[in-house]
Design a protein around this motif. Structure first.
Motif, short mmCIF file in Angstrom:
data_model
loop_
_atom_site.label_atom_id
_atom_site.label_comp_id
_atom_site.label_asym_id
_atom_site.label_seq_id
_atom_site.Cartn_x
_atom_site.Cartn_y
_atom_site.Cartn_z
N ASP A 4 27.00 35.74 60.64
CA ASP A 4 27.74 36.36 59.54
C ASP A 4 28.21 37.76 59.91
O ASP A 4 29.33 38.16 59.60
N ALA A 5 27.34 38.52 60.57
CA ALA A 5 27.70 39.88 61.00
C ALA A 5 28.84 39.84 62.01
O ALA A 5 29.79 40.62 61.93
N ILE A 6 28.77 38.94 62.97
CA ILE A 6 29.83 38.81 63.98
C ILE A 6 31.14 38.41 63.32
O ILE A 6 32.20 38.95 63.64
N ASN A 7 31.08 37.48 62.39
CA ASN A 7 32.29 37.02 61.71
C ASN A 7 32.93 38.12 60.86
O ASN A 7 34.16 38.26 60.84
N SER A 8 32.11 38.92 60.19
CA SER A 8 32.68 39.94 59.30
C SER A 8 33.09 41.22 60.03
O SER A 8 34.06 41.86 59.66
N LYS A 9 32.35 41.60 61.07
CA LYS A 9 32.60 42.87 61.75
C LYS A 9 33.49 42.75 62.99
O LYS A 9 34.18 43.68 63.34
N PHE A 10 33.46 41.61 63.64
CA PHE A 10 34.17 41.46 64.92
C PHE A 10 35.23 40.38 64.92
O PHE A 10 35.76 40.02 65.94
N GLY A 11 35.53 39.81 63.77
CA GLY A 11 36.60 38.83 63.69
C GLY A 11 36.19 37.42 64.06
O GLY A 11 37.03 36.54 64.16
N GLY A 12 34.93 37.19 64.28
CA GLY A 12 34.46 35.83 64.54
C GLY A 12 33.78 35.70 65.88
O GLY A 12 33.85 36.57 66.73
N SER A 13 33.10 34.57 66.04
CA SER A 13 32.33 34.33 67.26
C SER A 13 33.05 33.40 68.22
O SER A 13 32.57 33.15 69.31
N GLN A 14 34.19 32.89 67.82
CA GLN A 14 34.95 31.99 68.68
C GLN A 14 36.35 32.56 68.88
O GLN A 14 36.94 33.13 67.98
N THR A 15 36.87 32.37 70.09
CA THR A 15 38.19 32.88 70.42
C THR A 15 39.08 31.73 70.86
O THR A 15 38.65 30.86 71.60
N ILE A 16 40.31 31.77 70.41
CA ILE A 16 41.32 30.81 70.86
C ILE A 16 42.48 31.63 71.41
O ILE A 16 43.00 32.52 70.74
#
Length: 84
Positions: A4-16
């Motif tokens: 949740d922290a990664i998704n809200s602060k860094f735009g998500g945990s997966q990159t496309i």
């Protein structure tokens, strides 16, 4: 909790990443990239979106929309450099 922290602060945990072929200086290509960027932003579940068109747009704002007027002072006017 970490996800949740990664998704809200860094735009998500997966990159496309999407590779576009063509001449980046061609306005039609840049407009297409810009249009695709806008469409991707509108997809549910998509967090941060970055594209070269967004970078060019931000650089254009910085170059063509000065925050303050440019003034150049000569040393005899009490300045030793240009204020930009």
């Amino acid at each position: 909790m970490a996800s949740d922290a990664i998704n809200s602060k860094f735009g998500g945990s997966q990159t496309i990443s999407v590779m576009i072929t063509g001449d980046i200086k061609d306005p039609v290509i840049m407009q297409s990239i810009d249009r695709l960027t806008g469409e991707v932003k509108d997809i549910d579940g998509v967090g941060q979106v970055f594209s070269i068109s967004l970078a060019v747009r931000e650089m254009s704002k910085a170059i063509f929309s000065p925050v303050r007027p440019v003034t150049i002072r000569s040393p005899d006017q009490g300045g030793d450099c240009a204020d930009v």
